[in-house]
Design a protein around this motif. Structure first.
Motif, PDB file in Angstrom:
ATOM      1  N   ALA A 187     -15.405 -17.721  14.745  1.00 33.64           N
ATOM      2  CA  ALA A 187     -15.167 -16.800  13.629  1.00 33.64           C
ATOM      3  C   ALA A 187     -14.592 -15.483  14.141  1.00 33.64           C
ATOM      4  N   ASN A 188     -15.169 -14.948  15.210  1.00 36.60           N
ATOM      5  CA  ASN A 188     -14.688 -13.679  15.760  1.00 36.60           C
ATOM      6  C   ASN A 188     -13.278 -13.819  16.329  1.00 36.60           C
ATOM      7  N   SER A 189     -13.019 -14.933  17.022  1.00 41.87           N
ATOM      8  CA  SER A 189     -11.688 -15.162  17.587  1.00 41.87           C
ATOM      9  C   SER A 189     -10.638 -15.282  16.487  1.00 41.87           C
ATOM     10  N   SER A 190     -10.946 -16.064  15.441  1.00 43.86           N
ATOM     11  CA  SER A 190     -10.004 -16.236  14.331  1.00 43.86           C
ATOM     12  C   SER A 190      -9.776 -14.920  13.600  1.00 43.86           C
ATOM     13  N   ARG A 191     -10.855 -14.136  13.414  1.00 45.04           N
ATOM     14  CA  ARG A 191     -10.721 -12.827  12.753  1.00 45.04           C
ATOM     15  C   ARG A 191      -9.797 -11.910  13.546  1.00 45.04           C
ATOM     16  N   ASP A 192     -10.007 -11.828  14.857  1.00 43.39           N
ATOM     17  CA  ASP A 192      -9.188 -10.949  15.699  1.00 43.39           C
ATOM     18  C   ASP A 192      -7.713 -11.350  15.653  1.00 43.39           C
ATOM     19  N   ARG A 193      -7.451 -12.647  15.733  1.00 44.94           N
ATOM     20  CA  ARG A 193      -6.061 -13.123  15.686  1.00 44.94           C
ATOM     21  C   ARG A 193      -5.439 -12.865  14.314  1.00 44.94           C
ATOM     22  N   HIS A 194      -6.221 -13.081  13.262  1.00 39.28           N
ATOM     23  CA  HIS A 194      -5.729 -12.832  11.900  1.00 39.28           C
ATOM     24  C   HIS A 194      -5.353 -11.364  11.727  1.00 39.28           C
ATOM     25  N   TYR A 195      -6.256 -10.472  12.134  1.00 42.55           N
ATOM     26  CA  TYR A 195      -5.986  -9.042  11.999  1.00 42.55           C
ATOM     27  C   TYR A 195      -4.771  -8.623  12.829  1.00 42.55           C
ATOM     28  N   PHE A 196      -4.686  -9.114  14.066  1.00 37.12           N
ATOM     29  CA  PHE A 196      -3.566  -8.744  14.928  1.00 37.12           C
ATOM     30  C   PHE A 196      -2.232  -9.179  14.314  1.00 37.12           C
ATOM     31  N   LEU A 197      -2.151 -10.441  13.868  1.00 31.03           N
ATOM     32  CA  LEU A 197      -0.896 -10.958  13.311  1.00 31.03           C
ATOM     33  C   LEU A 197      -0.548 -10.278  11.990  1.00 31.03           C
ATOM     34  N   ARG A 198      -1.557 -10.060  11.139  1.00 29.28           N
ATOM     35  CA  ARG A 198      -1.288  -9.414   9.853  1.00 29.28           C
ATOM     36  C   ARG A 198      -0.854  -7.964  10.039  1.00 29.28           C
ATOM     37  N   LEU A 199      -1.537  -7.245  10.941  1.00 33.61           N
ATOM     38  CA  LEU A 199      -1.153  -5.848  11.194  1.00 33.61           C
ATOM     39  C   LEU A 199       0.241  -5.752  11.797  1.00 33.61           C
ATOM     40  N   THR A 200       0.557  -6.686  12.704  1.00 34.85           N
ATOM     41  CA  THR A 200       1.904  -6.710  13.284  1.00 34.85           C
ATOM     42  C   THR A 200       2.951  -6.919  12.189  1.00 34.85           C
ATOM     43  N   THR A 201       2.680  -7.853  11.278  1.00 34.97           N
ATOM     44  CA  THR A 201       3.606  -8.139  10.180  1.00 34.97           C
ATOM     45  C   THR A 201       3.742  -6.944   9.243  1.00 34.97           C
ATOM     46  N   ILE A 202       2.602  -6.323   8.899  1.00 35.22           N
ATOM     47  CA  ILE A 202       2.621  -5.204   7.951  1.00 35.22           C
ATOM     48  C   ILE A 202       3.320  -3.984   8.542  1.00 35.22           C
ATOM     49  N   VAL A 203       2.902  -3.597   9.761  1.00 30.85           N
ATOM     50  CA  VAL A 203       3.492  -2.396  10.384  1.00 30.85           C
ATOM     51  C   VAL A 203       4.976  -2.620  10.669  1.00 30.85           C
ATOM     52  N   GLY A 204       5.310  -3.808  11.199  1.00 28.57           N
ATOM     53  CA  GLY A 204       6.714  -4.118  11.453  1.00 28.57           C
ATOM     54  C   GLY A 204       7.528  -4.127  10.176  1.00 28.57           C
ATOM     55  N   GLY A 205       6.943  -4.650   9.085  1.00 33.52           N
ATOM     56  CA  GLY A 205       7.634  -4.690   7.792  1.00 33.52           C
ATOM     57  C   GLY A 205       7.885  -3.306   7.222  1.00 33.52           C
ATOM     58  N   VAL A 206       6.994  -2.358   7.533  1.00 34.35           N
ATOM     59  CA  VAL A 206       7.177  -0.975   7.070  1.00 34.35           C
ATOM     60  C   VAL A 206       8.257  -0.263   7.888  1.00 34.35           C
ATOM     61  N   ILE A 207       8.290  -0.523   9.196  1.00 36.62           N
ATOM     62  CA  ILE A 207       9.239   0.163  10.079  1.00 36.62           C
ATOM     63  C   ILE A 207      10.661  -0.382   9.922  1.00 36.62           C
ATOM     64  N   LEU A 208      10.777  -1.690   9.667  1.00 38.65           N
ATOM     65  CA  LEU A 208      12.112  -2.322   9.611  1.00 38.65           C
ATOM     66  C   LEU A 208      13.087  -1.661   8.639  1.00 38.65           C
ATOM     67  N   PRO A 209      12.701  -1.383   7.384  1.00 37.12           N
ATOM     68  CA  PRO A 209      13.672  -0.754   6.465  1.00 37.12           C
ATOM     69  C   PRO A 209      14.205   0.583   6.981  1.00 37.12           C
ATOM     70  N   ALA A 210      13.334   1.348   7.664  1.00 36.64           N
ATOM     71  CA  ALA A 210      13.784   2.630   8.228  1.00 36.64           C
ATOM     72  C   ALA A 210      14.829   2.406   9.302  1.00 36.64           C
ATOM     73  N   LEU A 211      14.609   1.400  10.161  1.00 38.07           N
ATOM     74  CA  LEU A 211      15.588   1.094  11.211  1.00 38.07           C
ATOM     75  C   LEU A 211      16.901   0.589  10.620  1.00 38.07           C
ATOM     76  N   VAL A 212      16.787  -0.221   9.577  1.00 41.72           N
ATOM     77  CA  VAL A 212      17.998  -0.735   8.923  1.00 41.72           C
ATOM     78  C   VAL A 212      18.796   0.408   8.310  1.00 41.72           C
ATOM     79  N   SER A 213      18.097   1.344   7.660  1.00 49.05           N
ATOM     80  CA  SER A 213      18.807   2.477   7.048  1.00 49.05           C
ATOM     81  C   SER A 213      19.457   3.360   8.118  1.00 49.05           C
ATOM     82  N   LEU A 214      18.813   3.493   9.273  1.00 46.63           N
ATOM     83  CA  LEU A 214      19.434   4.238  10.374  1.00 46.63           C
ATOM     84  C   LEU A 214      20.704   3.544  10.846  1.00 46.63           C
ATOM     85  N   ASN A 215      20.651   2.224  10.935  1.00 44.53           N
ATOM     86  CA  ASN A 215      21.827   1.462  11.359  1.00 44.53           C
ATOM     87  C   ASN A 215      22.993   1.653  10.409  1.00 44.53           C
TER      88      ASN A 215
END
Length: 203
Positions: free
Chosen positions: A47-75
């Motif tokens: 349970a702890n291992s699955s929780r940690d992996r879930h949080y890591f992958l979801r946070l990576t997706t969320i934070v990356g998804g927020v940053i991407l539009p800013a990078l695209v607009s800079l481009n």
């Protein structure tokens, strides 16, 4: 890692101390340690291992998804020197790949679902263990742990069996979805090939 190990050790020691104070035979105590406690510790770790992996992958997706539009607009909008433009362009490409990979891994392994599944099961096992040790809940009508033991063992086996059945059902469902996705992909490719052949014939 040390924190996880210390909690694992705490649980093991705590429940072993609990078992020592319970008047049961050697075979029954062996069941408590080898069947019930082993499953509790294993599912707690999963349970702890699955929780940690879930949080890591979801946070990576969320934070990356927020940053991407800013990078695209800079481009698109900014006028940078060639070197800076290349850095931003490759950063955008790299981050988009990381976001896509994180989302795909989470979708494939379903770590969030696994975490909730293991957590429900381990908490059910813990509840049975505490109720049995205190002779409460479904064990309140018994005057000794020896009398209540057969019911406790039956409840533990039911929980483990239900866990196995749910897992097997999920695996079968995932295989069906994977097969359906493959069939859809093949059908789409065949449709594209057919359309290309028809266009060539028309030309």
């Amino acid at each position: 890692m040390a924190k996880k190990d210390s909690y694992h050790d705490f649980l093991k020691e705590d429940f072993n101390n609990l078992f020592t104070g319970i008047n049961l035979g050697d075979v029954q105590k062996h069941f408590l340690r080898s069947r019930w406690l082993d499953q509790v510790l294993w599912m707690e770790a999963k349970a702890n291992s699955s929780r940690d992996r879930h949080y890591f992958l979801r946070l990576t997706t969320i934070v990356g998804g927020v940053i991407l539009p800013a990078l695209v607009s800079l481009n698109i909008n900014a006028n940078f020197k060639s070197n800076n433009r290349d850095i931003i362009m490759w950063s955008t490409f790299g981050l988009s790949q990381i976001v896509a990979i994180s989302a795909a891994i989470e979708e494939f392994f379903h770590y969030g679902e696994r975490w909730r599944h293991y957590r429900r099961t381990v908490e059910s096992l813990k509840t049975q263990g505490w109720q049995f040790s205190q002779l409460t809940g479904s064990y309140r009508s018994y005057t000794s742990h020896e009398q209540a033991f057969n019911l406790f063992a039956s409840h533990v086996e039911d929980i483990i069996q239900r866990d196995v059945e749910i897992y097997a059902t999920q695996v079968v469902q995932e295989k069906k979805e994977e097969r359906q996705n493959q069939e859809d992909h093949i059908l789409l490719q065949n449709t594209k090939i057919t359309n290309l052949e028809e266009k060539k014939e028309e030309e």
